[in-house]
Design a protein around this motif. Structure first.
Motif, PDB file in Angstrom:
ATOM      1  N   CYS A 149       0.815  -1.206   0.000  1.00 51.58           N
ATOM      2  CA  CYS A 149       0.000   0.000   0.000  1.00 51.58           C
ATOM      3  C   CYS A 149       0.850   1.258   0.000  1.00 51.58           C
ATOM      4  O   CYS A 149       1.930   1.296   0.589  1.00 51.58           O
ATOM      5  N   TRP A 169      -3.926   3.862  -1.449  1.00 49.54           N
ATOM      6  CA  TRP A 169      -4.285   2.739  -2.294  1.00 49.54           C
ATOM      7  C   TRP A 169      -3.379   1.539  -2.065  1.00 49.54           C
ATOM      8  O   TRP A 169      -2.198   1.693  -1.742  1.00 49.54           O
ATOM      9  N   CYS A 170      -3.940   0.354  -2.256  1.00 41.12           N
ATOM     10  CA  CYS A 170      -3.211  -0.901  -2.113  1.00 41.12           C
ATOM     11  C   CYS A 170      -3.345  -1.714  -3.397  1.00 41.12           C
ATOM     12  O   CYS A 170      -4.397  -1.714  -4.031  1.00 41.12           O
ATOM     13  N   VAL A 225      -6.847  -4.121  -6.841  1.00 40.74           N
ATOM     14  CA  VAL A 225      -6.574  -2.786  -6.330  1.00 40.74           C
ATOM     15  C   VAL A 225      -7.723  -2.386  -5.417  1.00 40.74           C
ATOM     16  O   VAL A 225      -8.883  -2.739  -5.663  1.00 40.74           O
ATOM     17  N   GLN A 226      -7.414  -1.679  -4.341  1.00 39.64           N
ATOM     18  CA  GLN A 226      -8.432  -1.251  -3.383  1.00 39.64           C
ATOM     19  C   GLN A 226      -7.855  -0.140  -2.529  1.00 39.64           C
ATOM     20  O   GLN A 226      -6.650   0.117  -2.540  1.00 39.64           O
ATOM     21  N   ARG A 227      -8.736   0.522  -1.759  1.00 40.08           N
ATOM     22  CA  ARG A 227      -8.258   1.412  -0.717  1.00 40.08           C
ATOM     23  C   ARG A 227      -7.856   0.577   0.496  1.00 40.08           C
ATOM     24  O   ARG A 227      -8.199  -0.608   0.598  1.00 40.08           O
ATOM     25  N   SER A 228      -7.129   1.198   1.419  1.00 39.71           N
ATOM     26  CA  SER A 228      -6.637   0.447   2.580  1.00 39.71           C
ATOM     27  C   SER A 228      -7.761  -0.223   3.356  1.00 39.71           C
ATOM     28  O   SER A 228      -7.598  -1.333   3.886  1.00 39.71           O
ATOM     29  N   ASP A 262     -13.704   0.302  -2.712  1.00 35.49           N
ATOM     30  CA  ASP A 262     -13.313   0.515  -4.118  1.00 35.49           C
ATOM     31  C   ASP A 262     -12.451  -0.624  -4.645  1.00 35.49           C
ATOM     32  O   ASP A 262     -11.534  -0.408  -5.435  1.00 35.49           O
ATOM     33  N   ARG A 263     -12.748  -1.836  -4.214  1.00 40.09           N
ATOM     34  CA  ARG A 263     -11.945  -2.994  -4.640  1.00 40.09           C
ATOM     35  C   ARG A 263     -12.285  -3.377  -6.077  1.00 40.09           C
ATOM     36  O   ARG A 263     -13.445  -3.485  -6.446  1.00 40.09           O
ATOM     37  N   ARG A 266      -0.705   6.429  -5.726  1.00 32.85           N
ATOM     38  CA  ARG A 266      -1.922   5.833  -6.300  1.00 32.85           C
ATOM     39  C   ARG A 266      -1.625   4.969  -7.519  1.00 32.85           C
ATOM     40  O   ARG A 266      -2.538   4.417  -8.136  1.00 32.85           O
ATOM     41  N   ALA A 307      -4.979   4.042  -9.801  1.00 38.27           N
ATOM     42  CA  ALA A 307      -6.155   3.599  -9.053  1.00 38.27           C
ATOM     43  C   ALA A 307      -7.200   4.690  -8.928  1.00 38.27           C
ATOM     44  O   ALA A 307      -8.395   4.410  -8.824  1.00 38.27           O
ATOM     45  N   ALA A 308      -6.770   5.941  -8.944  1.00 37.26           N
ATOM     46  CA  ALA A 308      -7.700   7.041  -8.741  1.00 37.26           C
ATOM     47  C   ALA A 308      -8.564   7.311  -9.965  1.00 37.26           C
ATOM     48  O   ALA A 308      -9.705   7.754  -9.847  1.00 37.26           O
TER      49      ALA A 308
END
Length: 472
Positions: free
Chosen positions: A321, A325-326, A336-339, A343-344, A359, A383-384
């Motif tokens: 991460c 983003w991770c 990809v997802q947020r921590s 948003d996966r 990101r 990711a954004a």
């Protein structure tokens, strides 16, 4: 075996390479690691996936799989087959932190060359300075300024320069000091708000020793901060703020020393932590490609003390991460997802493991069955925005790319667009070919091929992710 059959076999070997065990390293890799522990990614085309492919009576064997050159780190193939997106999207995934289940969605990705996606982020720089020093990109300082290390010889940094991509000019920031220490090599650089720092060691001997240096970001004479020995010298990453130079060590834990010099001090509550990029620390790894198997589970802000837990999905692996983003893996599919797990998205046809820069995730790319399809060596996924930009491309004659040599994840990726891979083949006695355990020994004659890089040497194409427009 026909040429078409051989090409198909090479493609199959490439796809298998990602899941294969790491090969025994060759001498070039060993020398590279002895000289420094930092790694730079080198990728090559499908024609160079195997350093030597020998075809004997319809059977192919691979020698020196995933070659590399010049101590630039292990070569990587981008050969992950597409995952089964339909199955993945039908299965909800439990939030790793115990929260409500989240449904994964497969994100269609249209990969185009980076010059089409982010033209403002792409530029060219000379491979060498006017005096012959070879440039090694470090990281971006701004959208138009790049930090470069000018090397007088292999791995010998002679000075730091700032290259302005807008007016194509270079300014010397500092000349690297002569330490007088035998076998000394500068390691990673790091950019702070007021200083640029680096550290060095003598990697070709058994001494556990390292030292640290800083120079004002505006330029000037470099100043030695201090030196450390023993476990404190097993540096993974460094950072620098207005007052302190900080570093993490291979066993976990973070130390600091005043920029003006002084006694090392261990930061409290940093057991098991490694620096990522100031002021963030994480609970895995060290530098890119070293140690750190498993998933990142938390990110700690060393200034505020705030800890952010990472919600890893069931079956997830290799999650890394940035601040928000991770990127990770689920089977053969990148994720990809947020921590917090929101948003996966599943990214079929891609694989992680090439690095996370804020990101941006640098991902391996599957081969296409279409002969004229654009297939990059790696893809940078934002990711954004969901945009995907290809870096270099797989083509007849090979190719490669590098990442900047900053301690924290670099904003720079670069490659020599004119460099190609040449293949040299000869007929040899098949009995000398390697073979899987238990397989019968080949007989007769066979064709053995090795690859080498030719051409290029004039310009690098550089992608500076700091020049990609912000989403704010």
């Amino acid at each position: 075996m026909s040429d078409r059959d051989e090409e198909a076999l090479i493609r199959t070997l490439a796809r298998a390479a990602r899941s294969a065990p790491e090969p025994v390293e060759d001498l070039v890799v060993t020398i590279g690691r002895q000289r420094r522990r930092r790694r730079r990614v080198r990728a090559q085309s499908v024609l160079a996936v195997a350093g030597m492919i020998a075809v004997v009576g319809g059977m192919a064997v691979v020698r020196d799989t995933l070659p590399n050159r010049g101590g630039e780190g292990a070569s990587l193939t981008q050969a992950a087959p597409p995952g089964d997106a339909a199955k993945d999207t039908e299965q909800p995934v439990q939030n790793g932190a115990g929260g409500p289940a989240k449904r994964e969605e497969a994100a269609p990705i249209d990969v185009r060359p980076v010059a089409e996606v982010w033209p403002m982020a792409v530029s060219t720089i000379p491979v060498r300075a006017a005096d012959g020093h070879r440039y090694r990109p470090v990281t971006g300082l701004s959208a138009t300024k790049l930090l470069l290390s000018a090397e007088s010889s292999f791995e010998r940094s002679g000075r730091l320069e700032v290259y302005d991509t807008a007016d194509r000019s270079s300014t010397v920031l500092t000349t690297m000091p002569v330490t007088g220490v035998k076998g000394y090599f500068v390691q990673d650089f790091e950019v702070g708000s007021d200083y640029i720092a680096w550290w060095g060691e003598t990697p070709n001997d058994s001494d556990e020793w390292a030292d640290f240096w800083v120079v004002p970001r505006s330029g000037g004479v470099a100043k030695r901060v201090g030196e450390v020995t023993g476990d404190l010298s097993k540096v993974t990453r460094i950072a620098v703020d207005s007052n302190f130079l900080l570093w993490s060590v291979s066993g976990g834990g973070i130390y600091r020393m005043p920029v003006g010099g002084g006694t090392p001090e261990r930061l409290g509550n940093t057991d098991g932590l490694h620096l990522l990029t100031w002021p963030l620390a994480v609970d895995v790894g060290g530098r890119e490609g070293e140690g750190g198997a498993g998933n990142q589970t938390r990110t700690v802000n060393l200034e505020t003390g705030r800890t952010t837990e990472v919600s890893v999905p069931a079956g997830g692996s290799d999650f890394r991460c940035g601040p928000v983003w991770c990127f990770g893996q689920k089977g053969d599919t990148a994720v990809v997802q947020r921590s917090d797990g929101s948003d996966r998205r599943l990214l079929p046809g891609f694989s992680v493991g090439r690095g996370v820069v804020d990101r941006f995730g640098v991902m391996g790319t599957s081969f296409s069955e279409k002969p004229d399809a654009y297939v990059p060596l790696v893809t940078v996924y934002d990711a954004a925005t969901g945009l995907a930009a290809g870096i270099s491309q797989i083509r007849e004659g090979g190719g490669g790319y590098g990442t900047g040599i900053s301690s924290s994840p670099s904003s720079i990726l670069y490659w020599d667009a004119e460099e190609r891979t040449a293949e040299d083949c000869e007929t040899v006695d098949a009995r000398g070919f390697p073979r899987p355990s238990g397989a019968p020994a080949p007989t007769g004659k066979g064709r053995a091929c090795t690859t080498r890089e030719v051409g290029g040497g004039k310009e690098f194409t550089v992608v500076n992710l700091l020049a990609v427009p912000s989403t704010k």
